[in-house]
Design a protein around this motif. Structure first.
Motif, PDB file in Angstrom:
ATOM      1  N   PRO A  76       0.837  -1.203   0.000  1.00 31.54           N
ATOM      2  CA  PRO A  76       0.000   0.000   0.000  1.00 31.54           C
ATOM      3  C   PRO A  76       0.874   1.257   0.000  1.00 31.54           C
ATOM      4  O   PRO A  76       2.033   1.210   0.403  1.00 31.54           O
ATOM      5  N   ASP A  77       0.318   2.347  -0.463  1.00 24.94           N
ATOM      6  CA  ASP A  77       1.062   3.604  -0.521  1.00 24.94           C
ATOM      7  C   ASP A  77       1.661   3.924   0.845  1.00 24.94           C
ATOM      8  O   ASP A  77       0.992   3.839   1.875  1.00 24.94           O
ATOM      9  N   GLY A  78       2.933   4.291   0.823  1.00 28.58           N
ATOM     10  CA  GLY A  78       3.601   4.685   2.064  1.00 28.58           C
ATOM     11  C   GLY A  78       4.285   3.544   2.786  1.00 28.58           C
ATOM     12  O   GLY A  78       4.928   3.754   3.818  1.00 28.58           O
ATOM     13  N   TYR A  79       4.153   2.317   2.264  1.00 20.79           N
ATOM     14  CA  TYR A  79       4.776   1.157   2.914  1.00 20.79           C
ATOM     15  C   TYR A  79       5.676   0.423   1.931  1.00 20.79           C
ATOM     16  O   TYR A  79       5.509   0.513   0.721  1.00 20.79           O
ATOM     17  N   GLY A  80       6.596  -0.365   2.505  1.00 23.90           N
ATOM     18  CA  GLY A  80       7.447  -1.240   1.713  1.00 23.90           C
ATOM     19  C   GLY A  80       8.599  -0.483   1.071  1.00 23.90           C
ATOM     20  O   GLY A  80       8.636   0.745   1.095  1.00 23.90           O
ATOM     21  N   PRO A  81       9.564  -1.214   0.488  1.00 26.16           N
ATOM     22  CA  PRO A  81       9.542  -2.674   0.435  1.00 26.16           C
ATOM     23  C   PRO A  81      10.012  -3.354   1.719  1.00 26.16           C
ATOM     24  O   PRO A  81       9.909  -4.565   1.850  1.00 26.16           O
ATOM     25  N   ARG A 135      -7.679  -3.969   0.942  1.00 25.46           N
ATOM     26  CA  ARG A 135      -6.792  -2.948   1.497  1.00 25.46           C
ATOM     27  C   ARG A 135      -7.002  -2.788   3.002  1.00 25.46           C
ATOM     28  O   ARG A 135      -6.044  -2.534   3.748  1.00 25.46           O
ATOM     29  N   GLY A 136      -8.239  -2.953   3.456  1.00 25.29           N
ATOM     30  CA  GLY A 136      -8.514  -2.875   4.885  1.00 25.29           C
ATOM     31  C   GLY A 136      -7.789  -3.962   5.653  1.00 25.29           C
ATOM     32  O   GLY A 136      -7.217  -3.709   6.733  1.00 25.29           O
ATOM     33  N   PHE A 137      -7.782  -5.183   5.087  1.00 27.71           N
ATOM     34  CA  PHE A 137      -7.067  -6.294   5.722  1.00 27.71           C
ATOM     35  C   PHE A 137      -5.578  -5.980   5.824  1.00 27.71           C
ATOM     36  O   PHE A 137      -4.953  -6.159   6.876  1.00 27.71           O
ATOM     37  N   VAL A 138      -4.987  -5.496   4.715  1.00 23.96           N
ATOM     38  CA  VAL A 138      -3.549  -5.206   4.713  1.00 23.96           C
ATOM     39  C   VAL A 138      -3.226  -4.075   5.681  1.00 23.96           C
ATOM     40  O   VAL A 138      -2.230  -4.137   6.424  1.00 23.96           O
ATOM     41  N   GLU A 185      -4.821  -3.264   8.431  1.00 20.84           N
ATOM     42  CA  GLU A 185      -4.896  -3.802   9.801  1.00 20.84           C
ATOM     43  C   GLU A 185      -3.667  -4.646  10.112  1.00 20.84           C
ATOM     44  O   GLU A 185      -3.126  -4.581  11.215  1.00 20.84           O
ATOM     45  N   TRP A 186      -3.255  -5.445   9.127  1.00 17.82           N
ATOM     46  CA  TRP A 186      -2.081  -6.304   9.343  1.00 17.82           C
ATOM     47  C   TRP A 186      -0.839  -5.448   9.604  1.00 17.82           C
ATOM     48  O   TRP A 186      -0.032  -5.762  10.479  1.00 17.82           O
ATOM     49  N   LEU A 187      -0.691  -4.382   8.847  1.00 16.49           N
ATOM     50  CA  LEU A 187       0.482  -3.523   9.019  1.00 16.49           C
ATOM     51  C   LEU A 187       0.506  -2.856  10.401  1.00 16.49           C
ATOM     52  O   LEU A 187       1.572  -2.617  10.964  1.00 16.49           O
ATOM     53  N   GLN A 188      -0.678  -2.564  10.945  1.00 18.57           N
ATOM     54  CA  GLN A 188      -0.751  -1.979  12.291  1.00 18.57           C
ATOM     55  C   GLN A 188      -0.414  -3.005  13.360  1.00 18.57           C
ATOM     56  O   GLN A 188       0.159  -2.682  14.401  1.00 18.57           O
ATOM     57  N   SER A 189      -0.770  -4.258  13.082  1.00 17.95           N
ATOM     58  CA  SER A 189      -0.540  -5.316  14.074  1.00 17.95           C
ATOM     59  C   SER A 189      -0.252  -6.634  13.341  1.00 17.95           C
ATOM     60  O   SER A 189      -1.132  -7.482  13.183  1.00 17.95           O
ATOM     61  N   PRO A 190       0.990  -6.817  12.871  1.00 17.27           N
ATOM     62  CA  PRO A 190       1.317  -8.003  12.057  1.00 17.27           C
ATOM     63  C   PRO A 190       1.105  -9.306  12.812  1.00 17.27           C
ATOM     64  O   PRO A 190       1.373  -9.398  14.011  1.00 17.27           O
ATOM     65  N   PHE A 191       0.608 -10.302  12.113  1.00 13.24           N
ATOM     66  CA  PHE A 191       0.421 -11.636  12.692  1.00 13.24           C
ATOM     67  C   PHE A 191       0.818 -12.665  11.647  1.00 13.24           C
ATOM     68  O   PHE A 191       0.907 -12.381  10.451  1.00 13.24           O
ATOM     69  N   ILE A 192       1.062 -13.874  12.118  1.00 14.90           N
ATOM     70  CA  ILE A 192       1.453 -14.988  11.250  1.00 14.90           C
ATOM     71  C   ILE A 192       0.368 -16.058  11.339  1.00 14.90           C
ATOM     72  O   ILE A 192      -0.020 -16.469  12.430  1.00 14.90           O
ATOM     73  N   TYR A 193      -0.143 -16.502  10.199  1.00  9.87           N
ATOM     74  CA  TYR A 193      -1.170 -17.555  10.195  1.00  9.87           C
ATOM     75  C   TYR A 193      -0.649 -18.810  10.892  1.00  9.87           C
ATOM     76  O   TYR A 193       0.496 -19.211  10.690  1.00  9.87           O
ATOM     77  N   GLN A 194      -1.517 -19.441  11.679  1.00  8.87           N
ATOM     78  CA  GLN A 194      -1.181 -20.702  12.333  1.00  8.87           C
ATOM     79  C   GLN A 194      -2.168 -21.775  11.872  1.00  8.87           C
ATOM     80  O   GLN A 194      -3.377 -21.602  12.006  1.00  8.87           O
ATOM     81  N   LEU A 195      -1.638 -22.863  11.338  1.00  9.76           N
ATOM     82  CA  LEU A 195      -2.519 -23.914  10.826  1.00  9.76           C
ATOM     83  C   LEU A 195      -3.457 -24.449  11.903  1.00  9.76           C
ATOM     84  O   LEU A 195      -4.633 -24.680  11.662  1.00  9.76           O
ATOM     85  N   GLY A 196      -2.906 -24.631  13.107  1.00 14.47           N
ATOM     86  CA  GLY A 196      -3.723 -25.215  14.171  1.00 14.47           C
ATOM     87  C   GLY A 196      -4.845 -24.324  14.646  1.00 14.47           C
ATOM     88  O   GLY A 196      -5.860 -24.802  15.158  1.00 14.47           O
ATOM     89  N   GLN A 197      -4.697 -23.001  14.485  1.00 14.45           N
ATOM     90  CA  GLN A 197      -5.712 -22.062  14.972  1.00 14.45           C
ATOM     91  C   GLN A 197      -6.599 -21.541  13.847  1.00 14.45           C
ATOM     92  O   GLN A 197      -7.769 -21.227  14.048  1.00 14.45           O
ATOM     93  N   PHE A 198      -6.013 -21.443  12.657  1.00 17.21           N
ATOM     94  CA  PHE A 198      -6.719 -20.795  11.553  1.00 17.21           C
ATOM     95  C   PHE A 198      -7.891 -21.645  11.058  1.00 17.21           C
ATOM     96  O   PHE A 198      -8.890 -21.136  10.578  1.00 17.21           O
ATOM     97  N   PHE A 199      -7.769 -22.950  11.185  1.00 13.74           N
ATOM     98  CA  PHE A 199      -8.808 -23.844  10.695  1.00 13.74           C
ATOM     99  C   PHE A 199      -9.366 -24.663  11.862  1.00 13.74           C
ATOM    100  O   PHE A 199      -8.609 -25.141  12.693  1.00 13.74           O
TER     101      PHE A 199
END
Length: 452
Positions: A211-216, A353-356, A358-372
């Motif tokens: 998104p604009d203003g972020y990265g790389p 864009r809303g998802f991204v 939110e993620w940038l404000q509070s990054p998280f990593i998907y977990q197989l055991g919790q995500f499903f």
């Protein structure tokens, strides 16, 4: 040695035939990529029969392996991040954790030659996918973060008595299903063009989207991998492939649209609703139990402006329909299919864009055991990928199979049927009791055309 176990004959590393200039710089990852560190590699492959003369050709497999390696080396020039390894730079104050792909300090992609004393029929004729198929892939149970010490791409060629399986394990933090099959297609095209690398019909687009203003550069708020890398072991599952002809799918779609008095529900939404209702029913959940059906969804075409279909990386999320077990059974197929239709329809540029953001404000990593969760269904992969268009001098593949990776109770992967024309194969993963109940479910089995 057990004749039904895979024998590993040789392994080597394959480098790009030459290093493109951009491969000499760090290759940074997007939020969609970084969120994937604690899930498995993508493991998919194609089963081919040996052409008849191969029985008399002593060095048939040797010639095939040489051509596969040389064409892979050329393909990696275009898909150069796959020849690298992950690298992390850490700072303590403030704590930062920066992961990127380093293509300069890597031996390349791995290439394995293996053999198994079984026939194509031994793999395809059993009702359930034989467990030995999991041995057709490297990186068993590896998480994407393991790409620091493991190759980001590993090819395993397993020779059967009368066939060849080409299995590909690709780090899911580097690419999604679209990226995986675009790579496979390019490799097949270069192979068939006898090393003419100009023949690639869909060159990858490596420029990552931010998104604009972020990265790389995106720093993760961690100090150690143990804060987000969690190993996952699936429960005891069995796998079965259910085949749906284009005629059967057309009937499911017509039924769903008729029941909801609309023409907007797609074939895949209708089929997914059938699977959701059927699996929920055979699980015998209490009526008040909340269940969901998740669909993997491609963000490329939903962005404004859209990303290129050849964008190489992750550009996926999931959307879901939610209902209680009781509601799913009280209402008809059309009602459930409309829930999924709405979920897909509402997945707009704004949502992505809303998802991204939110993620940038509070990054998280998907977990197989919790995500499903074991109360829901997850529809993965896609019947839109041209998986059977990939040939390596062996004709059209006879089947597509996957490894252990990213499987759990209720995971359903959708593939195009071999005959094409809109037919679909569903690879369904369930505990034994649930699978047997599904096989006795009248509504579900009435739509199934065949299975193996």
């Amino acid at each position: 040695m057990d004749p039904k176990s895979v024998r590993y004959i040789s392994e080597c590393f394959v480098q790009p035939q030459y290093a493109p200039e951009e491969s000499k710089q760090p290759f940074y990852l997007s939020p969609w990529d970084l969120a994937m560190f604690s899930v498995h590699y993508i493991q998919k492959g194609l089963l081919f029969t040996k052409p008849p003369p191969a029985d008399e050709q002593e060095n048939f497999i040797g010639g095939l392996l040489d051509r596969l390696k040389s064409s892979l080396s050329l393909t990696l020039v275009h898909f150069y991040p796959l020849s690298g390894r992950l690298s992390t730079r850490k700072e303590e104050n403030p704590p930062t954790y920066l992961v990127f792909v380093d293509c300069n300090n890597s031996p390349g992609a791995k290439f394995i030659h293996a053999a198994l004393d079984m026939t194509v029929s031994d793999i395809l004729s059993p009702t359930y996918v034989p467990v030995v198929v999991q041995s057709f892939f490297d990186h068993d149970r590896a998480l994407n973060h393991d790409g620091h010490t493991r190759p980001l791409l590993s090819i395993q060629v397993t020779e059967l008595i009368d066939g060849v399986f080409i299995g590909c394990s690709l780090n899911h933090a580097i690419g999604d299903g679209t990226s995986f099959w675009n790579f496979f297609k390019a490799w097949s095209e270069i192979f068939q063009a006898h090393g003419n690398e100009a023949c690639i019909s869909q060159p990858p687009v490596h420029k990552r989207w931010f998104p604009d203003g972020y990265g790389p550069i995106i720093n993760l708020p961690f100090t150690h991998q143990d804060e987000f890398v969690i190993r996952y072991e699936a429960p005891q599952l069995i796998e079965r492939i259910f085949h749906f002809t284009s005629e059967s799918i057309a009937k499911i779609k017509a039924r769903a649209n008729s029941e909801y008095n609309t023409k907007k529900i797609s074939s895949f939404q209708s089929l997914s609703a059938l699977v959701w209702r059927s699996i929920t029913r055979v699980r015998r959940l209490p009526p008040e139990t909340t269940t969901s059906c998740r669909l993997a969804i491609n963000n490329r075409s939903r962005m404004e402006p859209p990303l290129s279909p050849d964008y190489f990386g992750n550009a996926i999320q999931t959307v879901r329909g939610i209902a209680t077990a009781g509601e799913l059974q009280e209402h008809d197929l059309g009602w459930a299919a409309w829930k999924l239709h709405e979920a897909v329809l509402n997945h707009t540029d704004k949502k992505v864009r809303g998802f991204v953001d939110e993620w940038l404000q509070s990054p998280f990593i998907y977990q197989l055991g919790q995500f499903f969760d074991p109360l829901s269904v997850m529809m993965g992969s896609s019947p839109r990928f041209n998986k059977y268009g990939n040939e390596f001098g062996l004709g059209k593949a006879v089947a597509l199979r996957s490894g252990y990776a990213n499987k759990f109770d209720g995971k359903v992967s959708s593939y195009p049927g071999r005959e094409g024309g809109g037919s679909i194969d569903l690879e369904v993963c369930l505990p034994e009791a649930s699978m047997h109940a599904l096989e006795s479910d009248g509504e579900f089995m009435a739509s199934v055309s065949s299975s193996n």
